[in-house]
Write an enzyme that holds these catalytic residues in place. Structure first.
Site, mmCIF file in Angstrom:
data_model
loop_
_atom_site.group_PDB
_atom_site.id
_atom_site.type_symbol
_atom_site.label_atom_id
_atom_site.label_comp_id
_atom_site.label_asym_id
_atom_site.label_seq_id
_atom_site.Cartn_x
_atom_site.Cartn_y
_atom_site.Cartn_z
ATOM 1 N N ASP A 13 0.805 -1.222 0.000
ATOM 2 C CA ASP A 13 0.000 0.000 0.000
ATOM 3 C C ASP A 13 0.839 1.274 0.000
ATOM 4 O O ASP A 13 0.421 2.313 0.535
ATOM 5 C CB ASP A 13 -0.972 0.017 1.201
ATOM 6 C CG ASP A 13 -1.876 -1.193 1.231
ATOM 7 O OD1 ASP A 13 -2.218 -1.677 0.133
ATOM 8 O OD2 ASP A 13 -2.231 -1.657 2.328
ATOM 9 N N LYS A 16 1.735 2.133 -5.151
ATOM 10 C CA LYS A 16 2.271 1.570 -6.398
ATOM 11 C C LYS A 16 1.355 1.891 -7.589
ATOM 12 O O LYS A 16 1.823 2.282 -8.652
ATOM 13 C CB LYS A 16 2.434 0.042 -6.267
ATOM 14 C CG LYS A 16 3.437 -0.352 -5.176
ATOM 15 C CD LYS A 16 3.513 -1.852 -4.990
ATOM 16 C CE LYS A 16 2.285 -2.469 -4.340
ATOM 17 N NZ LYS A 16 2.049 -2.055 -2.937
ATOM 18 N N GLY A 40 -4.614 -4.194 -3.751
ATOM 19 C CA GLY A 40 -5.592 -3.148 -4.051
ATOM 20 C C GLY A 40 -4.786 -1.923 -4.431
ATOM 21 O O GLY A 40 -4.125 -1.344 -3.581
ATOM 22 N N HIS A 41 -4.775 -1.580 -5.714
ATOM 23 C CA HIS A 41 -3.951 -0.473 -6.198
ATOM 24 C C HIS A 41 -4.860 0.672 -6.626
ATOM 25 O O HIS A 41 -5.682 0.517 -7.530
ATOM 26 C CB HIS A 41 -3.072 -0.936 -7.373
ATOM 27 C CG HIS A 41 -2.058 -1.975 -6.975
ATOM 28 N ND1 HIS A 41 -1.193 -2.553 -7.860
ATOM 29 C CD2 HIS A 41 -1.760 -2.508 -5.763
ATOM 30 C CE1 HIS A 41 -0.404 -3.416 -7.213
ATOM 31 N NE2 HIS A 41 -0.753 -3.411 -5.939
ATOM 32 N N THR A 42 -4.709 1.810 -5.962
ATOM 33 C CA THR A 42 -5.627 2.928 -6.175
ATOM 34 C C THR A 42 -5.046 3.955 -7.142
ATOM 35 O O THR A 42 -3.890 4.356 -6.998
ATOM 36 C CB THR A 42 -5.913 3.627 -4.829
ATOM 37 O OG1 THR A 42 -6.167 2.621 -3.846
ATOM 38 C CG2 THR A 42 -7.095 4.565 -4.927
ATOM 39 N N GLN A 222 1.911 -6.034 -3.182
ATOM 40 C CA GLN A 222 2.363 -6.140 -1.784
ATOM 41 C C GLN A 222 3.661 -5.344 -1.608
ATOM 42 O O GLN A 222 3.889 -4.398 -2.337
ATOM 43 C CB GLN A 222 2.539 -7.599 -1.351
ATOM 44 C CG GLN A 222 1.241 -8.387 -1.236
ATOM 45 C CD GLN A 222 0.666 -8.847 -2.557
ATOM 46 O OE1 GLN A 222 1.329 -9.532 -3.311
ATOM 47 N NE2 GLN A 222 -0.572 -8.477 -2.848
ATOM 48 N N THR A 237 2.994 -12.702 2.630
ATOM 49 C CA THR A 237 2.134 -13.282 1.606
ATOM 50 C C THR A 237 2.869 -14.483 1.005
ATOM 51 O O THR A 237 3.964 -14.828 1.450
ATOM 52 C CB THR A 237 1.712 -12.227 0.557
ATOM 53 O OG1 THR A 237 0.703 -12.800 -0.273
ATOM 54 C CG2 THR A 237 2.883 -11.750 -0.302
ATOM 55 N N GLY A 300 -10.804 -2.986 3.440
ATOM 56 C CA GLY A 300 -11.361 -1.893 4.236
ATOM 57 C C GLY A 300 -10.879 -1.879 5.679
ATOM 58 O O GLY A 300 -11.291 -1.040 6.479
ATOM 59 N N ARG A 301 -9.968 -2.795 6.017
ATOM 60 C CA ARG A 301 -9.493 -2.855 7.409
ATOM 61 C C ARG A 301 -8.631 -1.627 7.731
ATOM 62 O O ARG A 301 -7.876 -1.160 6.878
ATOM 63 C CB ARG A 301 -8.626 -4.102 7.632
ATOM 64 C CG ARG A 301 -9.389 -5.396 7.579
ATOM 65 C CD ARG A 301 -8.464 -6.578 7.734
ATOM 66 N NE ARG A 301 -7.578 -6.737 6.582
ATOM 67 C CZ ARG A 301 -6.618 -7.643 6.500
ATOM 68 N NH1 ARG A 301 -6.383 -8.459 7.520
ATOM 69 N NH2 ARG A 301 -5.877 -7.747 5.423
#
Ligand code: GDP
Ligand code: IMO
Ligand code: MG
Length: 428
Positions: A13, A16, A40-42, A222, A237, A300-301
């Site tokens: 996070d 990237k 999850g890449h934003t 990751q 992972t 969402g954690r």
């Protein structure tokens, strides 16, 4: 030509997705080499925000080929949802996306096994995203997994069934309740959907592109501290998130790799369990979480937050051979009087070290901090490094001195435009 690599130097996070999207126009191809929908890449631009899980972050640039490499584990159900969401935004995924026939498939039972194994661990849970990543890589290594290319074979269903039977015997052993029927219907519809895409031997695709003088940006998922070999095992992972994963996950030779862009946040976060030496469990940690909106893009954690950890960062730079660094989320520190950076660890035996111990979790580690002054001002609208507040420049200079690698980008917001390049980024 050569391959440049963008990979995370922390626990994921780092930003990237944003940076791949920013750099993509300088490349002909963007290729994911490991991980799966745990990522999850934003990306943010033109007022829209988009989260990608398996599809490479070059997909919004219509003239760039995007590759899902053999090192990725692919969930067809999530893939379909991702493609449909992109289509709704007017993105033509089909013509620009190439999926490796060697990428392993995530089945519904892999997700169930993930949950089952986590439950069996009691208070030793990894905090997995439960996307089936570990069990799918487990099957790959056990030489029983099925690959994307197998969906084109006539006996796919029967091979699927025999692997699922193996999974069910494990689920039954643990007495893990599960109902597959509905999940399987959706799975097979998604397999049909996946068949329409370019499924190919992407090792040839990538290498032919390189031979044709094209440039490739490899996109990591990751972060290095979640690497299966070099991360904080077992709280990691199940893939090589580090540089080695690029060669095995795309089928390219190490000599093809030129620039290794290492990306890190101006502070640290971690989602899931496991050691985190600089974690702040006080109001400063809470402030970082609130200002940085540190909530997982996949689950969402809330992300755990703390100060920048230089021993961990130096280690990640070392194992990856990072040639340039990108510092993200500088703006999150806009309102801090003091900014701390951990320079060393004090171990329980009194030793002071700047190296990452083998088994952090059993060590009582006390971070040794260096304190710098905060800049106490907003960075909105700033367009070049010359406009940056003096204290932020000092922070960047201090980190460069400590890390001995140039910091080429300072990111000051989630949008594409909020990216300060200190010099032209050299590419392969
Ligand atoms: P990735 O998994 O490495 O692609 O990163 P994520 O997308 O999971 O998490 C990074 C988050 O930080 C996303 O919400 C981004 O939109 C956001 N982000 C990226 N760069 C910056 C930045 O410079 N400042 C701020 N405030 N947010 C950023
Ligand atoms: P991106 O690509 C942050 C973490 C999980 C858990 C551990 C194992 O967005 O940076 P897994 O689902 O792989 O079994 O989870 O790794 N994790 C991530 N943390 N960013 C990610 O991806 C992550 N992918 C997995 O929280 O602790
Ligand atoms: Mg993420």
């Amino acid at each position: 030509m050569s391959v440049d690599v963008l990979l995370g130097l922390q626990w994921g996070d780092e930003g990237k997705g944003k940076i791949v999207d920013v750099l993509a126009p300088q490349y002909h191809m963007v290729a994911r080499f490991q991980g799966g929908p745990n990522a999850g890449h934003t990306l943010e631009f033109d007022g829209i925000k988009h989260v990608l899980h398996q599809i490479p972050s070059g997909i919004f640039r219509s003239d760039i080929k995007n590759v899902i490499g053999n090192g990725v584990v692919l969930d067809p159900v999530i893939f379909r949802k991702e493609v449909e969401a992109l289509n709704q935004r007017g993105v033509d995924v089909k013509s620009n996306l190439f999926v490796s026939n060697r990428a392993h498939l995530i089945f519904p039972t892999h997700g169930l096994l993930d949950a089952c194994y986590e439950q069996s661990k009691g208070n030793q849970k990894i905090g997995s995203t439960l996307k089936g990543i570990g069990p799918t890589y487990q099957d790959k290594i056990a030489r029983v997994g099925l690959r994307v290319g197998d969906i084109l074979a006539t006996d796919f269903k029967s091979r699927y069934r025999s692997l699922v039977e193996r999974h069910q015997s494990v689920l039954n052993f643990y007495e893990f309740p599960h109902d597959l029927e509905e999940k399987e219907d959706v799975f097979f519809q998604s397999i049909d959907y996946l068949r329409q895409f370019h499924i190919t031997d992407t090792a040839y695709l990538v290498n032919h592109a390189l031979s044709d003088n094209q440039t490739v940006l490899a996109e990591g998922a990751q972060g290095s501290l979640l690497d299966i070999d070099f991360g904080s095992y077992p709280f990691v992972t199940s893939s090589n998130t580090m540089i080695a994963g690029v060669c095995s996950g795309l089928g390219i030779a190490p000599s093809r790799i030129k620039e290794v862009y290492g990306i890190f946040k101006a502070y640290c976060t971690r989602v899931g369990s496991g050691p985190f030496p600089t974690e702040l469990l006080d109001e400063t940690g809470e402030k970082l979480r609130k200002v940085g909106q540190e909530y997982g893009a996949t689950t969402g954690r809330p992300r755990r937050c703390g100060w920048l950890d230089l021993p961990a960062l130096k280690y990640a730079i070392m194992i990856n051979g990072a040639t340039q660094l990108f510092m993200m989320k500088a703006d999150v520190l806009n309102d801090f009087e003091d900014i701390k950076v951990c320079t060393h660890y004090k171990l329980s035996n009194g030793d002071i070290t700047d190296e990452l111990p083998y088994d952090i979790k059993r060590q009582e580690i006390e971070p040794v901090y260096h304190t710098l002054s905060g800049w106490k001002q907003a960075l909105d609208g700033m367009e070049n490094f010359g406009q940056m507040p003096h204290e932020l420049v000092q922070y960047v200079n201090y980190l460069e001195e400590q890390l001995q690698v140039p910091i080429g980008i300072v990111s000051i917001g989630p949008d594409r435009e909020q990216t300060i390049k200190r010099a032209e980024i050299s590419t392969g």
